[in-house]
Write a protein that holds these residues in place. Structure first.
Motif, PDB file in Angstrom:
ATOM      1  N   GLY A 155       4.326   5.745   6.417  1.00  7.37           N
ATOM      2  CA  GLY A 155       3.829   5.717   5.043  1.00  7.37           C
ATOM      3  C   GLY A 155       2.849   4.601   4.735  1.00  7.37           C
ATOM      4  N   TRP A 172       1.387   2.037   1.399  1.00  8.52           N
ATOM      5  CA  TRP A 172       2.149   1.249   0.425  1.00  8.52           C
ATOM      6  C   TRP A 172       1.953   1.685  -1.015  1.00  8.52           C
ATOM      7  CZ3 TRP A 172      -2.087  -0.255  -2.061  1.00  8.52           C
ATOM      8  CH2 TRP A 172      -3.219  -0.659  -1.340  1.00  8.52           C
ATOM      9  N   LYS A 214       8.945   5.471   8.885  1.00  7.02           N
ATOM     10  CA  LYS A 214       8.607   4.040   8.831  1.00  7.02           C
ATOM     11  C   LYS A 214       7.747   3.771   7.598  1.00  7.02           C
ATOM     12  CE  LYS A 214       5.213   1.586  10.344  1.00  7.02           C
ATOM     13  NZ  LYS A 214       5.068   0.663   9.191  1.00  7.02           N
ATOM     14  N   GLU A 271       4.767  -1.892   5.850  1.00  5.84           N
ATOM     15  CA  GLU A 271       5.388  -3.229   5.863  1.00  5.84           C
ATOM     16  C   GLU A 271       5.205  -3.953   4.528  1.00  5.84           C
ATOM     17  OE1 GLU A 271       3.021  -2.001   7.691  1.00  5.84           O
ATOM     18  OE2 GLU A 271       1.478  -3.447   8.267  1.00  5.84           O
ATOM     19  N   GLY A 279      -2.190   7.046   5.563  1.00  3.43           N
ATOM     20  CA  GLY A 279      -2.774   5.719   5.778  1.00  3.43           C
ATOM     21  C   GLY A 279      -4.284   5.789   5.786  1.00  3.43           C
ATOM     22  N   SER A 280      -4.898   4.758   6.333  1.00  2.04           N
ATOM     23  CA  SER A 280      -6.359   4.674   6.315  1.00  2.04           C
ATOM     24  C   SER A 280      -6.968   5.470   7.476  1.00  2.04           C
ATOM     25  CB  SER A 280      -6.777   3.213   6.425  1.00  2.04           C
ATOM     26  OG  SER A 280      -6.315   2.703   7.651  1.00  2.04           O
ATOM     27  N   THR A 293      -6.574   3.742  11.000  1.00  2.00           N
ATOM     28  CA  THR A 293      -5.217   3.921  11.548  1.00  2.00           C
ATOM     29  C   THR A 293      -5.027   5.378  11.963  1.00  2.00           C
ATOM     30  OG1 THR A 293      -4.399   2.187  10.091  1.00  2.00           O
ATOM     31  CG2 THR A 293      -2.749   3.638  11.051  1.00  2.00           C
ATOM     32  N   LEU A 342      -5.297  10.777   4.931  1.00  2.00           N
ATOM     33  CA  LEU A 342      -6.027   9.525   5.097  1.00  2.00           C
ATOM     34  C   LEU A 342      -6.839   9.153   3.849  1.00  2.00           C
ATOM     35  CD1 LEU A 342      -7.036  10.246   8.791  1.00  2.00           C
ATOM     36  CD2 LEU A 342      -4.974   9.128   7.939  1.00  2.00           C
ATOM     37  N   GLY A 343      -7.812   8.308   4.032  1.00  2.00           N
ATOM     38  CA  GLY A 343      -8.530   7.753   2.885  1.00  2.00           C
ATOM     39  C   GLY A 343      -9.638   8.649   2.361  1.00  2.00           C
ATOM     40  N   CYS A 387      -5.327   7.403  -2.938  1.00  2.00           N
ATOM     41  CA  CYS A 387      -6.238   7.896  -1.898  1.00  2.00           C
ATOM     42  C   CYS A 387      -7.260   8.897  -2.423  1.00  2.00           C
ATOM     43  CB  CYS A 387      -5.417   8.545  -0.803  1.00  2.00           C
ATOM     44  SG  CYS A 387      -4.286   9.768  -1.468  1.00  2.00           S
ATOM     45  N   GLU A 433     -14.410   3.033   1.213  1.00  2.00           N
ATOM     46  CA  GLU A 433     -13.224   3.102   0.360  1.00  2.00           C
ATOM     47  C   GLU A 433     -12.803   1.678  -0.009  1.00  2.00           C
ATOM     48  OE1 GLU A 433      -9.371   4.167   2.103  1.00  2.00           O
ATOM     49  OE2 GLU A 433      -9.019   5.474   0.387  1.00  2.00           O
TER      50      GLU A 433
HETATM   51  P1  NAD Z   1      -2.819   1.569   6.835  1.00  2.00           P
HETATM   52  O1  NAD Z   1      -3.610   2.548   7.606  1.00  2.00           O
HETATM   53  O2  NAD Z   1      -3.121   0.138   6.994  1.00  2.00           O
HETATM   54  O3  NAD Z   1      -1.272   1.720   7.193  1.00  2.00           O
HETATM   55  C1  NAD Z   1      -0.590   2.948   7.032  1.00  2.00           C
HETATM   56  C2  NAD Z   1       0.690   2.919   7.843  1.00  2.00           C
HETATM   57  O4  NAD Z   1       0.366   2.997   9.231  1.00  2.00           O
HETATM   58  C3  NAD Z   1       1.530   1.651   7.672  1.00  2.00           C
HETATM   59  O5  NAD Z   1       2.890   2.010   7.633  1.00  2.00           O
HETATM   60  C4  NAD Z   1       1.216   0.876   8.939  1.00  2.00           C
HETATM   61  O6  NAD Z   1       2.244  -0.007   9.328  1.00  2.00           O
HETATM   62  C5  NAD Z   1       1.067   1.994   9.940  1.00  2.00           C
HETATM   63  N1  NAD Z   1       0.294   1.669  11.141  1.00  2.00           N
HETATM   64  C6  NAD Z   1      -0.725   0.792  11.263  1.00  2.00           C
HETATM   65  N2  NAD Z   1      -1.196   0.817  12.527  1.00  2.00           N
HETATM   66  C7  NAD Z   1      -0.464   1.724  13.214  1.00  2.00           C
HETATM   67  C8  NAD Z   1      -0.483   2.212  14.557  1.00  2.00           C
HETATM   68  N3  NAD Z   1      -1.364   1.768  15.450  1.00  2.00           N
HETATM   69  N4  NAD Z   1       0.395   3.163  14.902  1.00  2.00           N
HETATM   70  C9  NAD Z   1       1.275   3.661  14.003  1.00  2.00           C
HETATM   71  N5  NAD Z   1       1.355   3.224  12.727  1.00  2.00           N
HETATM   72  C10 NAD Z   1       0.479   2.278  12.331  1.00  2.00           C
HETATM   73  O7  NAD Z   1      -2.910   2.039   5.320  1.00  2.00           O
HETATM   74  P2  NAD Z   1      -2.411   1.282   4.023  1.00  2.00           P
HETATM   75  O8  NAD Z   1      -3.312   0.105   3.820  1.00  2.00           O
HETATM   76  O9  NAD Z   1      -0.943   1.093   4.080  1.00  2.00           O
HETATM   77  O10 NAD Z   1      -2.689   2.379   2.892  1.00  2.00           O
HETATM   78  C11 NAD Z   1      -3.931   2.562   2.321  1.00  2.00           C
HETATM   79  C12 NAD Z   1      -4.662   3.721   2.958  1.00  2.00           C
HETATM   80  O11 NAD Z   1      -3.865   4.887   2.926  1.00  2.00           O
HETATM   81  C13 NAD Z   1      -5.929   4.075   2.217  1.00  2.00           C
HETATM   82  O12 NAD Z   1      -6.959   4.345   3.122  1.00  2.00           O
HETATM   83  C14 NAD Z   1      -5.553   5.320   1.461  1.00  2.00           C
HETATM   84  O13 NAD Z   1      -6.629   6.138   1.115  1.00  2.00           O
HETATM   85  C15 NAD Z   1      -4.606   5.976   2.392  1.00  2.00           C
HETATM   86  N6  NAD Z   1      -3.734   6.911   1.693  1.00  2.00           N
HETATM   87  C16 NAD Z   1      -3.895   8.269   1.879  1.00  2.00           C
HETATM   88  C17 NAD Z   1      -3.117   9.188   1.195  1.00  2.00           C
HETATM   89  C18 NAD Z   1      -3.286  10.669   1.365  1.00  2.00           C
HETATM   90  O14 NAD Z   1      -2.365  11.399   1.025  1.00  2.00           O
HETATM   91  N7  NAD Z   1      -4.396  11.163   1.855  1.00  2.00           N
HETATM   92  C19 NAD Z   1      -2.136   8.713   0.318  1.00  2.00           C
HETATM   93  C20 NAD Z   1      -1.980   7.346   0.151  1.00  2.00           C
HETATM   94  C21 NAD Z   1      -2.781   6.447   0.844  1.00  2.00           C
END
Ligand code: NAD
Length: 485
Positions: free
Chosen positions: A151, A153, A177, A180, A229-230, A233, A252-253, A285, A382
Motif C-alpha cells: 500500500g 500512505w 504490507k 512505512e 504506489g508511485s 516503484t 500508480l501515479g 493519485c 506528479e
Molecule cells: P511509493 O512508491 O514510495 O511506495 C508504495 C509502497 O511500495 C510502499 O509500501 C513502499 O514501502 C513499497 N515499496 C517501495 N519500494 C519497493 C520495492 N522495491 N518492492 C516492493 N515494495 C516497495 O509510493 P508512496 O509515496 O507511498 O505513495 C504515493 C504514490 O502512490 C503516488 O505516486 C500516488 O500517485 C500513488 N498512488 C496511486 C494510487 C492508485 O490507485 N493509482 C492510489 C494511491 C497512491
C-alpha cells in the motif's frame, strides 16, 4: 480519542506478533511532527511465517462456499461501520487527513468494498460452452493462491480493504504490507476480519519499508502482487514479479487533466478543481492537477477559485471543523515546497498559497499556479501535494492533444454543458478513469485504474474479480475419441 499504539507490529496467522530485532519505524502525527507510536519492520523470519501461514490457509479458504466466504467479509464490513469513529481517528493520526474527511471516505469505503465483494463471492461462476457432437467445455473460476498487497500512505484503510476484499472473495489469501509512513490502520483491518470469523492465516499484515515489500514480491510462494504506489516503484515491482511470471495489479501515479470549457457551470468546475487538488491535501493519485481552462473564462474561474480557497480551514485534523490538513511527512512536505519553488522559478504565477503554513506540523498552503505552460516541470511531474496548475487553452482539438501529452493515464475530467462534446472528449482521453461534470468520485461499483504508465489492471467492480482469479477451461468429450493411428 483512541490510543494509536498498536498491540504489536504485525498480524500473522490470526495473532499480533512482534520482533524488536526489526528496524524501528516511528509513527509521526503529521500535524505536530511528534511520535505517537512505533512499530518494527518485519524480520526475514516473520516474513517467512506470514507467507507460510497464507500458503497453509489458502486451500481450506478456497474450498469454502462463496456464500460462506462472503458472509465473513460482510460481517467485517458491519464491524468497520460500527467502529467508524475510532478507525477514522486512527486514520487521521496515521495520515494527518482531516477527521471531517476520514469519517466519510476511509473506513467507510473499505467497508463498501468488503460488502460489495462479500456479496459477489456467492455469484462467482464459470460458464458452459456447447460444441459440436455433444462435446462441451466448462470453465472453472479458480483462486490464484497467495496474493501480496502493498500500500501507499494516502488511504491506508481503504487500500488494505480494496485489495483484501476481492482477493479473499475469490478464495485467495493475502499478506499485506502497508506503507512505512502509515503502518497502523491495516492492523485494525486484520483484527476486525478475524473478529468477523476469518480463519487464521487468510489475511496477514507485515510492516516494513521497500525491502520487506521486495522480499514478499520475490518469494516463490506468492502468485500475485497488487501494488498501490508511485510509477518508479511500480516499474521495479512489476519487473520483479515478471521474473517469476506472477499476476500483477499496478495502481500508480498520475498527472491527470481536468478540462473546463467556456460553457461549463463555473461553480461546479471550481468545486471539481478543489476536490481534485486539495482533498487529502492533494495526496490523491487520481487528482486533476493540470486544470485546462478555456481562455474566455480563465479570469472568472481564477477569481472564483481564489474566493473559495479562503474558506479552507487549516488546523488540527482531529478537529471536525478543519477541512485542510498537513502533508503526511516532513519528506513529502519538502518535496512539495521544492516543486512550488520550481514553479516560481519557471515563471508560473501564484494565485493562492505558495508557502509552508505558519504553524507546527507539515502544512503546505493550498496553492494555485496560473500561466502554467506544458513544458514546465510543475505541469509534467506528479507533485502529490496541494498544488494546482491552471493552463489556458483555445480549442477542443488543441486541449485534447495537450491533455494526452503525458506518460501518465490514470484519470481525466471534463466540465461542459454540451452533452455531445462531453462524451466525445472522454472518449478521446487516454485515461482509465474519467469524469463528466464531477471529479474524483470512486464508488466500489465502478472500475478504477490507469492506462499508460499509471498502471495495469483495475480495482473495484466486477473487473477486479478477473484480476484475482483465473479461468480453467475443461473440455468434455461425449463422442468418440479419434486418433490418427
Ligand atoms: P511509493 O512508491 O514510495 O511506495 C508504495 C509502497 O511500495 C510502499 O509500501 C513502499 O514501502 C513499497 N515499496 C517501495 N519500494 C519497493 C520495492 N522495491 N518492492 C516492493 N515494495 C516497495 O509510493 P508512496 O509515496 O507511498 O505513495 C504515493 C504514490 O502512490 C503516488 O505516486 C500516488 O500517485 C500513488 N498512488 C496511486 C494510487 C492508485 O490507485 N493509482 C492510489 C494511491 C497512491
Amino acid at each position: 480519542m483512541i490510543d494509536p499504539k498498536p498491540t504489536a507490529s504485525h498480524f500473522i496467522d490470526g495473532a499480533y506478533v512482534d520482533d524488536p530485532a526489526g528496524a524501528p519505524i516511528p509513527v509521526i502525527y503529521p500535524a505536530t511532527g511528534k511520535e505517537i507510536a512505533r512499530v518494527h519492520a518485519a524480520t526475514p523470519s516473520l516474513i517467512d511465517s506470514a507467507l507460510a501461514a497464507a500458503r497453509r490457509a489458502q486451500p481450506a479458504w478456497a474450498a469454502m462456499s462463496g456464500p460462506e466466504r462472503g458472509r465473513i467479509l460482510r460481517r467485517a464490513a458491519d464491524l468497520i461501520r460500527e467502529r467508524n469513529r475510532e478507525l477514522s481517528e486512527l486514520e487521521t493520526m496515521d495520515t494527518g487527513k482531516p477527521i471531517q474527511e476520514t469519517l466519510v471516505a476511509d473506513a467507510t469505503s473499505g467497508a463498501d468494498a468488503l460488502e460489495y465483494f462479500g456479496g459477489l463471492a456467492a455469484s462467482l461462476t464459470g460458464e458452459h460452452i456447447q460444441l459440436a457432437d455433444g462435446d462441451f467445455v466448462y470453465t472453472r473460476r479458480e483462486a490464484l493462491g497467495v496474493c501480496v498487497g502493498i500500500g501507499a500512505w494516502n488511504y491506508p484503510t481503504q487500500i488494505a480493504c480494496w485489495k483484501a476484499a476481492p482477493a479473499l472473495a475469490c478464495g485467495n489469501t493475502m499478506v499485506f504490507k502497508p506503507s512505512e509512513s502509515t503502518p497502523l490502520a491495516a492492523l485494525k483491518v486484520a483484527e476486525i476480519l478475524k473478529e468477523a470469523g476469518l480463519p487464521d492465516g487468510v489475511f496477514n499484515v507485515v510492516n516494513g519499508a521497500g525491502e520487506v515489500g521486495a522480499a514478499l514480491v520475490g518469494d516463490p510462494r506468492v502468485d500475485k502482487v497488487s501494488l498501490t504506489g508511485s510509477v518508479p516503484t511500480g516499474k521495479k515491482v512489476y519487473a520483479q514479479a515478471a521474473a517469476q511470471m506472477k499476476h500483477v495489479t499496478m495502481e500508480l501515479g498520475g498527472k491527470s487533466p481536468m478540462v473546463v470549457f467556456e460553457d461549463a457551470d463555473i461553480d461546479a468546475a471550481v468545486s471539481g478543481a478543489i476536490l481534485g487538488n486539495f482533498y487529502s491535501s492533494g495526496q490523491v493519485c487520481s487528482n486533476g492537477t493540470r486544470v485546462f481552462v478555456q481562455k474566455d473564462i480563465q479570469d472568472a474561474f481564477l477569481s472564483r477559485l481564489a474566493e473559495r480557497l479562503k474558506n479552507a480551514v487549516i488546523g488540527d485534523p482531529l478537529d471536525e471543523q478543519v477541512s485542510f490538513g498537513p502533508m503526511v511527512s516532513e519528506g513529502q512536505m519538502n518535496i512539495v515546497l521544492n516543486y512550488i519553488a520550481k514553479g516560481v522559478e519557471e515563471g508560473a504565477r501564484i494565485v493562492a498559497g505558495g508557502k509552508r503554513a505558519d504553524r507546527e506540523g507539515f502544512f503546505v498552503e493550498p496553492t494555485v499556479f496560473a500561466d502554467v505552460t506544458d513544458d514546465m516541470v510543475i505541469a509534467r511531474e506528479e507533485i502529490f501535494g496541494p498544488v494546482m496548475c491552471v493552463l489556458a487553452f483555445d480549442t477542443e482539438d488543441e486541449v485534447m492533444t495537450r491533455a494526452n501529452a503525458t506518460e501518465y493515464g490514470l484519470a481525466a475530467g471534463v466540465f461542459t454543458r454540451d452533452l455531445t462534446r462531453a462524451h466525445r472528449v472522454v472518449a478521446g482521453f487516454e485515461a482509465g478513469t474519467c469524469y463528466i461534470n464531477t471529479y474524483n468520485d470512486a464508488p466500489v461499483e465502478a472500475p478504477f485504474g490507469g492506462v499508460k504508465a499509471s498502471g495495469v489492471g483495475r480495482e473495484n467492480s466486477k473487473e477486479a474479480i478477473n484480476h484475482y482469479s483465473e479461468v480453467k477451461s475443461v473440455y468434455v468429450k461425449i463422442g468418440e475419441v479419434e486418433a490418427p493411428f
